[in-house]
Design an enzyme around this catalytic site. Structure first.
Site, PDB file in Angstrom:
ATOM      1  N   GLY A  23      30.573 -11.786  21.243  1.00 45.84           N
ATOM      2  CA  GLY A  23      31.560 -10.708  21.343  1.00 45.84           C
ATOM      3  C   GLY A  23      31.349  -9.643  20.274  1.00 45.84           C
ATOM      4  N   ARG A  27      27.678  -9.976  14.886  1.00 43.62           N
ATOM      5  CA  ARG A  27      27.152 -11.307  15.161  1.00 43.62           C
ATOM      6  C   ARG A  27      25.790 -11.192  15.855  1.00 43.62           C
ATOM      7  NH1 ARG A  27      29.591 -16.386  15.114  1.00 43.62           N
ATOM      8  NH2 ARG A  27      30.080 -15.929  12.980  1.00 43.62           N
ATOM      9  N   ARG A  46      28.503   3.269  20.182  1.00 42.96           N
ATOM     10  CA  ARG A  46      29.772   2.601  19.862  1.00 42.96           C
ATOM     11  C   ARG A  46      29.591   1.408  18.919  1.00 42.96           C
ATOM     12  NH1 ARG A  46      34.327   3.568  23.711  1.00 42.96           N
ATOM     13  NH2 ARG A  46      33.604   5.338  24.918  1.00 42.96           N
ATOM     14  N   ARG A  90      26.816 -15.817  27.444  1.00 49.60           N
ATOM     15  CA  ARG A  90      27.839 -15.473  26.451  1.00 49.60           C
ATOM     16  C   ARG A  90      27.919 -16.601  25.436  1.00 49.60           C
ATOM     17  NH1 ARG A  90      32.339 -14.156  23.994  1.00 49.60           N
ATOM     18  NH2 ARG A  90      34.239 -15.389  24.221  1.00 49.60           N
ATOM     19  N   SER A  93      33.691 -17.722  20.848  1.00 48.51           N
ATOM     20  CA  SER A  93      34.651 -18.700  20.353  1.00 48.51           C
ATOM     21  C   SER A  93      35.762 -18.852  21.384  1.00 48.51           C
ATOM     22  CB  SER A  93      35.222 -18.257  19.010  1.00 48.51           C
ATOM     23  OG  SER A  93      35.923 -17.054  19.189  1.00 48.51           O
ATOM     24  N   ASP A 207      39.966 -22.492  17.248  1.00 50.50           N
ATOM     25  CA  ASP A 207      41.363 -22.806  16.954  1.00 50.50           C
ATOM     26  C   ASP A 207      41.913 -23.697  18.064  1.00 50.50           C
ATOM     27  OD1 ASP A 207      41.018 -19.794  17.945  1.00 50.50           O
ATOM     28  OD2 ASP A 207      42.770 -20.624  18.932  1.00 50.50           O
ATOM     29  N   ARG A 220      32.402 -24.203  10.464  1.00 48.37           N
ATOM     30  CA  ARG A 220      32.225 -23.264  11.586  1.00 48.37           C
ATOM     31  C   ARG A 220      30.751 -22.907  11.746  1.00 48.37           C
ATOM     32  NH1 ARG A 220      37.093 -20.924   9.849  1.00 48.37           N
ATOM     33  NH2 ARG A 220      36.026 -19.347   8.638  1.00 48.37           N
TER      34      ARG A 220
HETATM   35  N1  HPA Z   1      42.729 -16.752  22.718  1.00 46.25           N
HETATM   36  C1  HPA Z   1      41.814 -15.981  23.280  1.00 46.25           C
HETATM   37  N2  HPA Z   1      40.566 -15.937  22.880  1.00 46.25           N
HETATM   38  C2  HPA Z   1      40.207 -16.712  21.850  1.00 46.25           C
HETATM   39  C3  HPA Z   1      41.106 -17.530  21.220  1.00 46.25           C
HETATM   40  C4  HPA Z   1      42.423 -17.557  21.675  1.00 46.25           C
HETATM   41  O1  HPA Z   1      43.282 -18.262  21.149  1.00 46.25           O
HETATM   42  N3  HPA Z   1      40.451 -18.175  20.222  1.00 46.25           N
HETATM   43  C5  HPA Z   1      39.187 -17.747  20.261  1.00 46.25           C
HETATM   44  N4  HPA Z   1      39.024 -16.863  21.239  1.00 46.25           N
END
Ligand code: HPA
Length: 235
Positions: A23, A27, A46, A90, A93, A207, A220
């Site tokens: 994303g 990175r 951009r 892709r 996270s 998370d 991580r």
């Molecule tokens: N929500 C959406 N996208 C994410 C999240 C989340 O909690 N954590 C990592 N990417």
């Protein structure tokens, strides 16, 4: 017609047939500098940085997708339709929705449910199920197995909203067995399917909605490295 509005490349062959898409464009820069041999930057419009180099002698590109379905929808469409990209992976996270999925786990998105209306453009007489391409997914699973990296494979949710007004809406998806939330895979899978090319999403859990578990930067990094190895070995 090239260059496209969002990718400033005027020649074919600069972008590889396989593109890894984190994303975050920084990175992408980090991946190019850390994992690729002789990376050349091909995009800066951009600040959505894109690079091409080689990995174990094979040509591969890495480019940021930005956050959310519209953003990855634009970049993946241009890569596929104007630059001949055939494999889009892709690497991102996600937030875990199930108790047995822990921070740092690696998830492969076999399918991507979504709260987005992206599929509306296809005028389908029913509900579409965005799905990863089997050859890429099979390869990713084989690579993970051969490296002894544990993975979970299943349905993810590509949500349109990060700050949801209904803080409990994730529970409805969890009840349906959805493993985790992210925000891009569904559009990537639909663009790829519509064009007859391959797409896959590989995610590290950053998370957890169930445990609110946290992790150190070092931890991580380890799971990120594992995810990267799986993605790069798919090339
Ligand atoms: N929500 C959406 N996208 C994410 C999240 C989340 O909690 N954590 C990592 N990417």
């Amino acid at each position: 017609m090239i260059p496209t509005p969002h990718i400033n490349v005027s020649e074919q062959g600069i972008i590889a047939e396989t593109v890894l898409m984190p994303g975050d464009p920084l990175r992408a820069k980090f991946i190019a500098e850390t994992y690729l041999e002789n990376p050349i930057q091909f995009n800066e419009i951009r600040n959505m940085f894109g690079y091409t180099g080689t990995y174990k002698g094979k040509k591969v590109s890495v480019m940021g997708s930005g956050m959310g379905i519209p953003s990855i929808g634009i970049y993946s469409y241009e890569l596929i339709h104007f630059y001949g990209v055939k494999n889009l992976i892709r690497i991102g996270s996600c937030g875990a929705l199930q108790k047995d999925i822990k921070i740092r786990d690696i998830i492969i998105g076999m399918s991507a449910s979504t709260t987005s209306n992206f599929a509306m453009q296809y005028n389908l007489p029913g509900t579409y199920a965005p799905t990863a391409s089997w050859p890429l997914m099979k390869k990713a699973i084989e690579v993970a197995d051969s490296k002894g990296i544990e993975i979970k494979v299943g349905n993810v949710l590509s949500a349109d909203v990060f700050y949801d007004d209904d803080a409990d809406s994730w529970k409805q998806w969890a009840k349906m067995g959805v493993l985790a939330i992210e925000m891009e895979a569904a559009a990537l899978y639909m663009n790829a399917s519509r064009a007859g090319v391959n797409a896959l999403g590989i995610f590290t859990v950053s998370d957890s909605f169930t445990s609110h578990e946290v992790t150190t930067a070092e931890e991580r990094q380890t799971s990120f490295t594992n995810m990267m190895e799986i993605a790069l070995e798919c090339v």
